[in-house]
Enzyme design. Structure first.
Site, short mmCIF file in Angstrom:
data_model
loop_
_atom_site.label_atom_id
_atom_site.label_comp_id
_atom_site.label_asym_id
_atom_site.label_seq_id
_atom_site.Cartn_x
_atom_site.Cartn_y
_atom_site.Cartn_z
N PHE A 86 0.81 -1.21 0.00
CA PHE A 86 0.00 0.00 0.00
C PHE A 86 0.85 1.26 0.00
CE2 PHE A 86 -2.54 -3.19 2.28
CZ PHE A 86 -3.79 -3.05 1.69
N ASP A 87 0.45 2.23 -0.81
CA ASP A 87 0.92 3.60 -0.67
C ASP A 87 0.21 4.18 0.56
OD1 ASP A 87 2.06 6.18 -1.43
OD2 ASP A 87 0.05 6.69 -2.12
N MET A 88 0.66 5.32 1.04
CA MET A 88 0.06 5.90 2.23
C MET A 88 -0.77 7.14 1.93
SD MET A 88 1.91 6.99 5.83
CE MET A 88 2.54 8.58 5.29
#
Length: 193
Positions: free
Chosen positions: A15-17
């Site tokens: 996941f990106d944040m």
């Protein structure tokens, strides 16, 4: 959203944040607009949009060009530090999940898949967000976290995702990347996810 996740060879979700899991882009934007004001100008919405998912150096270059300013390397670094410090203050006031993100992370963990958080954000700021996520979920949902200041190159380079995959012990074809920016998608695809 379905409670079922893809079957087959999927072993990990990376996941990106910012803007993907948590609503933090507005804090970065607020800090950028405040810096422009401090420098005697007003950053355009177009310039701000161009900084999303970008490195701090590129963001500062875009901001300075938009304001018509020429800054020394030391000034550029000082401006970048100011934006990071201001963003840290804003993050400290709290973060909120993007719609559906909390449920997705929970479903991925419940499915027994490995997880990683892969962000361009520096560790000192990511840790503020991670503390809020851990508190909300009652524990750490990520097996691995990779931050922008811990990799040899940042997105769109594949290095952050390659590093996360290696730390998870998974092959690129066993991974799905969840991103919200062109540079992040490019990084995930270049890493083989």
């Amino acid at each position: 959203m379905s409670d079922r996740l893809p079957a087959g060879d999927l072993r990990a979700v990376l996941f990106d944040m910012d803007g993907t899991l948590v609503e933090t882009e507005q804090y970065w934007g607020e800090a950028m607009f405040e810096l422009a004001d401090r420098l005697g100008g007003r950053m355009s919405e177009g310039a701000r949009a161009s900084t999303v998912g970008s490195t701090m150096r590129r963001s500062m270059t875009i901001l300075h060009a938009d304001l018509g300013l020429v800054r020394t390397e030391d000034q550029l670094l000082a401006d970048a530090r100011w934006v990071e410090d201001r963003t840290a203050q804003l993050l400290g006031a709290g973060v909120s999940w993007c719609p559906g993100a909390r449920e997705l992370v929970t479903a991925v963990r419940a499915a027994g898949l490995r997880t990683a958080l892969v962000t361009t954000t520096p560790r000192r700021l990511a840790d503020i967000v991670l503390a809020a996520i851990r508190t909300d979920l009652g524990g750490d949902p990520f097996d691995v976290t990779v931050c922008g200041d811990e990799v040899p190159a940042r997105k769109p380079d594949p290095a952050p995702y390659v590093q996360a995959m290696a730390a998870l012990g998974v092959e690129p074809g066993e991974c799905v990347v969840v991103e919200d920016s062109e540079s992040g998608v490019a990084a995930g695809l270049a890493a083989g996810a």
